[in-house]
Design an enzyme around this catalytic site. Structure first.
Site, mmCIF file in Angstrom:
data_model
loop_
_atom_site.group_PDB
_atom_site.id
_atom_site.type_symbol
_atom_site.label_atom_id
_atom_site.label_comp_id
_atom_site.label_asym_id
_atom_site.label_seq_id
_atom_site.Cartn_x
_atom_site.Cartn_y
_atom_site.Cartn_z
ATOM 1 N N GLN A 115 -7.670 7.940 -0.686
ATOM 2 C CA GLN A 115 -8.021 6.526 -0.398
ATOM 3 C C GLN A 115 -7.052 6.056 0.559
ATOM 4 O O GLN A 115 -6.083 6.113 0.316
ATOM 5 C CB GLN A 115 -7.775 5.549 -1.947
ATOM 6 C CG GLN A 115 -8.052 4.258 -1.534
ATOM 7 C CD GLN A 115 -7.689 3.583 -2.932
ATOM 8 O OE1 GLN A 115 -7.281 4.401 -4.103
ATOM 9 N NE2 GLN A 115 -7.814 2.231 -3.118
ATOM 10 N N GLY A 116 -7.600 5.329 1.694
ATOM 11 C CA GLY A 116 -6.791 4.827 2.454
ATOM 12 C C GLY A 116 -6.857 3.244 2.777
ATOM 13 O O GLY A 116 -7.474 2.631 3.450
ATOM 14 N N SER A 138 -3.806 1.077 1.306
ATOM 15 C CA SER A 138 -2.626 0.434 1.570
ATOM 16 C C SER A 138 -2.064 1.008 2.662
ATOM 17 O O SER A 138 -2.257 1.757 3.420
ATOM 18 C CB SER A 138 -1.524 1.213 0.343
ATOM 19 O OG SER A 138 -1.924 0.782 -1.081
ATOM 20 N N SER A 157 -2.515 8.954 -1.721
ATOM 21 C CA SER A 157 -2.557 10.287 -2.649
ATOM 22 C C SER A 157 -3.541 11.384 -2.193
ATOM 23 O O SER A 157 -4.669 11.139 -1.926
ATOM 24 C CB SER A 157 -2.979 9.668 -4.098
ATOM 25 O OG SER A 157 -2.087 8.849 -4.492
ATOM 26 N N GLU A 201 -12.229 1.774 -10.856
ATOM 27 C CA GLU A 201 -11.134 2.459 -11.107
ATOM 28 C C GLU A 201 -10.355 2.024 -12.090
ATOM 29 O O GLU A 201 -9.983 2.628 -13.182
ATOM 30 C CB GLU A 201 -10.060 2.327 -9.809
ATOM 31 C CG GLU A 201 -8.760 3.052 -10.068
ATOM 32 C CD GLU A 201 -7.641 2.662 -9.039
ATOM 33 O OE1 GLU A 201 -6.804 3.513 -8.886
ATOM 34 O OE2 GLU A 201 -7.602 1.543 -8.582
ATOM 35 N N GLU A 225 6.488 -5.717 -13.403
ATOM 36 C CA GLU A 225 6.959 -7.273 -13.149
ATOM 37 C C GLU A 225 5.556 -8.216 -12.778
ATOM 38 O O GLU A 225 5.542 -9.142 -13.349
ATOM 39 C CB GLU A 225 7.753 -7.039 -12.138
ATOM 40 C CG GLU A 225 9.361 -6.690 -12.142
ATOM 41 C CD GLU A 225 9.331 -5.308 -12.029
ATOM 42 O OE1 GLU A 225 10.404 -4.661 -12.481
ATOM 43 O OE2 GLU A 225 8.395 -4.626 -11.785
#
Length: 391
Positions: free
Chosen positions: A130-131, A133, A165, A248, A375
């Site tokens: 997956q491209g 980020s 990944s 996802e 967070e």
């Protein structure tokens, strides 16, 4: 919430259990709770295992039959994950392709794209990365800067992606690129399928504290991609990407549960083997983990019940991720206490379970970061679910 499965569902459970007991290779059994997808040889074994599962109809079961699936219900998918956990089977290798890209192509892809890619996604003949980020577009994904300029029948891509990944072993990648730099941030983005062997692509590993490099940086320098690889319409890729991410998140709760439950069962076995079962403090910690794992499962069932009743998914996904992160790290800490100094050893006669606990303890440090930071999740739940003030 109904905790009972129908006779048909229980029959399916028996089918899956019997098949796994017969077909799961011994060298993969027990690797579900601390398995690596970075080692090339391990990837080869996992690819072969996914192909075996696919040929038996256990990969992409929820896909429609016309695309190679069984048209299975989400309950059957949950049963499959539960039985994989029971058999200590690793997860399928091509998760991004099966759970994210496949459903996206079914909705937005052309017939040619569907015929070309879907079957090979199921069998892991082609692995996908997956491209999305980028260095300056992580939490703010729409801020991506990788450019794609139309040049006849091709797009020419220039830019950089990060946290890719399995980019080092992937055959293909699905990328978000900016095709209209003058449009609003969430506009002017397109969704492209990219052959990772295309000239101009450079994949550089990002070494993790575990010692492996599953993540990568991906550089694209004048990479030419056919216009035929555009999914959906040009400049409307944001809507396609949202669909991809929704798929996802749909099953992640159940997938995460496989490794956690396997690790917990191995921890109990470890406590007994090390003669720590009578230690009141260790017993208390293990009991708390066991209760937490059951709570996580009940929360997943609650979410499943909502979906089966036709309701939109609620905040259960965020609460489950937050709680899973805590449990995962606590479990790693307890295992470290039980094993002692040998917990720092990777693979020697001194380290139990072939040194997998060393890997697990290091990997668990990232549980509060990957797939949604602790967070940010607390902010979402506090402000948007509980209505708490921001300050």
């Amino acid at each position: 919430m109904d905790f009972d499965f129908t006779p048909e569902q229980e029959a399916f459970r028996k089918e899956v259990r019997a098949w796994l007991e017969t077909n799961l290779p011994d060298d993969l059994r027990g690797k579900a709770f601390a398995s690596s997808r970075a080692d090339v040889e391990e990837v080869r074994r996992l690819r072969a295992w996914q192909k075996t599962m696919a040929e038996a109809g256990f990969v992409g079961m929820d896909w429609p039959r016309e695309f190679g699936g069984r048209g299975a219900t989400i309950v059957e998918m949950v049963i499959l994950y539960q039985e994989m956990a029971r058999a200590e089977s690793p997860q399928i290798l091509n998760r991004g392709g099966v759970s994210m890209l496949g459903p996206t192509l079914m909705k937005y892809g052309t017939p040619a794209q569907q015929g070309r890619f879907l079957k090979k996604i199921l069998t892991a003949e082609e692995i996908w990365c997956q491209g999305f980020s980028e260095p300056n577009a992580g939490s703010d994904l729409a801020n991506l800067q990788t450019r794609a300029v139309r040049d006849g029948d091709h797009y020419v891509i220039n830019g950089q992606k990060v946290w890719t990944s399995m980019g080092h072993v992937a055959d293909w990648g699905f990328f978000l690129v900016r095709t209209d730099p003058n449009a609003a941030k969430h506009k002017g983005i397109s969704f492209l399928l990219v052959d990772m062997k295309t000239p101009g692509i450079t994949v550089r590993p990002l070494r993790q504290m575990t010692g492996e490099a599953e993540f990568n940086e991906t550089f694209l320098d004048n990479v030419r991609v056919p216009v035929a690889n555009l999914v959906g319409k040009e400049n409307e890729g944001w809507g396609v990407a949202i669909t991809t991410l929704a798929y996802e998140r749909d099953l992640l709760t159940f997938i995460r549960h496989i490794s956690l439950r396997n690790a917990l069962h191995r921890l109990v076995r470890l406590v007994r083997e090390r003669g720590r079962a009578a230690d009141p403090i260790i017993r208390q910690k293990v009991a708390a983990l066991w209760i937490g794992e059951q709570v996580l499962q009940m929360n997943a069932y609650r979410s499943l019940t909502r979906i089966l009743r036709g309701a939109a998914p609620g905040p259960e996904g965020s609460t489950s991720k937050l709680f899973w992160s805590h449990l995962d790290q606590e479990l790693a800490q307890v295992a470290t206490e039980v094993i002692g100094p040998a917990s720092q050893l990777e693979d020697t006669a001194w380290a139990p379970d072939e040194g997998q606990w060393e890997f697990y303890a290091l990997l668990a440090q990232a549980s509060g970061i990957r797939a949604g930071t602790t967070e940010i999740l607390k902010n979402i739940l506090g402000e948007r679910v509980l209505g708490l003030p921001k300050d």
